[in-house]
Structures are given as C-alpha cells and as structure tokens.
Design a protein around this motif. Structure first.
Motif, short mmCIF file in Angstrom:
data_model
loop_
_atom_site.label_atom_id
_atom_site.label_comp_id
_atom_site.label_asym_id
_atom_site.label_seq_id
_atom_site.Cartn_x
_atom_site.Cartn_y
_atom_site.Cartn_z
N GLU A 11 58.12 47.25 71.80
CA GLU A 11 56.90 46.94 70.92
C GLU A 11 55.99 45.87 70.88
N LEU A 12 56.81 44.56 70.97
CA LEU A 12 56.25 43.32 71.18
C LEU A 12 55.47 43.24 72.53
N GLU A 13 55.77 44.06 73.55
CA GLU A 13 55.11 43.97 74.84
C GLU A 13 54.00 44.90 74.61
N GLU A 14 53.83 45.93 73.76
CA GLU A 14 52.61 46.88 73.25
C GLU A 14 51.70 45.75 72.66
N PHE A 15 52.08 45.00 71.79
CA PHE A 15 51.29 44.17 70.85
C PHE A 15 50.68 43.17 71.86
N ARG A 16 51.61 42.66 72.78
CA ARG A 16 51.15 41.64 73.81
C ARG A 16 49.87 42.07 74.62
N GLY A 17 49.81 43.22 74.98
CA GLY A 17 48.89 43.86 75.47
C GLY A 17 47.47 43.91 74.81
N LYS A 22 42.35 41.80 73.40
CA LYS A 22 41.22 41.16 72.47
C LYS A 22 40.92 39.67 72.81
N LEU A 23 41.90 39.29 73.30
CA LEU A 23 41.67 37.60 73.77
C LEU A 23 40.45 37.56 74.81
N GLU A 24 40.65 38.62 75.95
CA GLU A 24 39.91 38.48 77.14
C GLU A 24 38.28 38.76 76.68
N VAL A 25 37.94 39.75 75.70
CA VAL A 25 36.83 39.83 75.10
C VAL A 25 36.32 38.67 74.37
N ALA A 85 49.44 34.26 67.77
CA ALA A 85 49.97 35.55 67.81
C ALA A 85 50.96 35.75 68.96
N LEU A 86 50.44 35.27 70.15
CA LEU A 86 51.22 35.29 71.47
C LEU A 86 52.35 34.29 71.25
N ILE A 87 52.29 33.34 70.72
CA ILE A 87 53.31 32.50 70.51
C ILE A 87 54.67 33.12 69.65
N ARG A 88 53.81 33.64 68.39
CA ARG A 88 54.95 34.47 67.81
C ARG A 88 55.67 35.59 68.44
N ILE A 89 54.77 36.33 69.54
CA ILE A 89 55.59 37.17 70.35
C ILE A 89 56.64 36.42 71.03
N GLU A 90 56.24 35.29 71.59
CA GLU A 90 57.38 34.72 72.55
C GLU A 90 58.53 34.38 71.79
N ASN A 91 58.38 33.79 70.41
CA ASN A 91 59.37 33.39 69.54
C ASN A 91 60.10 34.57 68.86
N LYS A 92 59.44 35.91 69.05
CA LYS A 92 60.11 37.13 68.59
C LYS A 92 60.04 37.04 66.82
N THR A 93 59.11 36.61 66.55
CA THR A 93 58.66 36.46 65.20
C THR A 93 57.50 37.16 64.67
N TYR A 94 56.90 37.79 65.83
CA TYR A 94 55.65 38.48 65.36
C TYR A 94 55.66 39.69 64.70
N GLU A 102 59.14 40.81 55.58
CA GLU A 102 59.24 42.28 55.89
C GLU A 102 58.17 42.32 57.16
N LEU A 103 58.55 43.59 57.73
CA LEU A 103 57.54 43.58 58.84
C LEU A 103 56.18 44.22 58.36
N ILE A 104 55.09 43.83 59.02
CA ILE A 104 53.90 44.30 58.73
C ILE A 104 53.75 45.51 59.57
N PRO A 105 53.10 46.54 58.70
CA PRO A 105 53.19 47.83 59.60
C PRO A 105 52.40 47.87 60.84
N LYS A 106 53.02 48.50 61.94
CA LYS A 106 52.30 48.58 63.16
C LYS A 106 50.68 48.99 63.07
N GLU A 107 50.51 49.83 62.17
CA GLU A 107 48.99 50.43 62.09
C GLU A 107 48.22 49.24 61.91
N ARG A 108 48.60 48.29 61.00
CA ARG A 108 47.72 47.05 60.70
C ARG A 108 47.44 46.30 61.88
N LEU A 109 48.80 45.85 62.44
CA LEU A 109 48.89 45.15 63.60
C LEU A 109 48.01 45.41 64.73
N ARG A 110 47.92 46.94 64.91
CA ARG A 110 46.92 47.33 65.93
C ARG A 110 45.58 47.07 65.42
#
Length: 127
Positions: A11-17, A22-25, A85-94, A102-110
């Motif tokens: 899931e973290l890899e999906e968010f990283r993508g 978004k970062l590129e744009v 956010a990418l740093i939080r992915i690395e730290n697995k706190t994203y 608690e976890l933020i819903p995937k729909e919001r994070l997308r």
C-alpha cells in the motif's frame, strides 16, 4: 478483528507512486511559474510598447505578479508537503493521523496524498 496500525509495504508503494506523479507535475508547474515571474518566456518587446499602454498594464501587471508569487509559494508548500509524505513512507508512518494515531482512509490519501489528518481531525481542529 485487529485494528490496522499502519499501511502495508504494498500500500505504501501505491501511495509512493501517486505522490511521485503529483510531485513531478508540481515541480513542472512551479518551474513554469518561476519562468513567468522572471520573464524568461518574454520576447523582449516589453520595452517597445507605447508608454500609455505600459502605464495601464503596469497596474494589472503588479497584481497578477503578486498573484503568481502567491501561487508559486503555495506550489512550493505543496511540494514540501509531498516530499515530507515520501519521508513518512520511508519511516512507515505514512497515512497515520497525527492527532488520533489512527489510519487516514485510503480514499482521502489518494486525493490528498500529503494529508496528516483525517477529515474528522481536520474539522475538529478548525472549530
């Protein structure tokens, strides 16, 4: 049923993508704004326009320049948020709400991949 404390590596890899896209744009948009602000796209005809028109344009030019500066600042803040956010992915706190833990819903994070609060936490904070 156990409550999930973090997103899986997949899931973290999906968010990283999503974030990298978004970062590129965002970087491209920021560069375009900065190019406009520094007149790199100008053909150098600004100095040859009639003085009367120049006076009229200067007023609106200043306002639009200020708006562009604000846009550039907002874009820079957005880029920093995505990079964090990418740093939080690395730290697995994203994806963990910084208020509730608690976890933020995937729909919001997308939609808002740099979010650090769930909608409920954000609304509670704004009251």
């Amino acid at each position: 049923m156990e409550i999930k404390k973090r997103y899986s590596d997949e899931e973290l890899e999906e968010f990283r993508g999503i974030i990298n896209e978004k970062l590129e744009v965002a970087h491209r948009d920021y560069k375009n704004l900065m190019r406009q602000l520094t007149n790199e796209d100008s053909n150098g005809v600004d100095d040859t326009s009639p003085t009367y028109n120049k006076v009229l344009e200067d007023g609106s030019g200043i306002q639009s320049r200020e708006e562009m500066i604000q846009l550039a600042q907002r874009q820079q803040k957005f880029i920093k948020g995505l990079e964090a956010a990418l740093i939080r992915i690395e730290n697995k706190t994203y994806g963990i709400d910084r208020v509730t833990g608690e976890l933020i819903p995937k729909e919001r994070l997308r939609i808002v991949p740099h979010a650090t609060l769930s909608v409920a936490s954000k609304e509670a904070r704004n009251k």
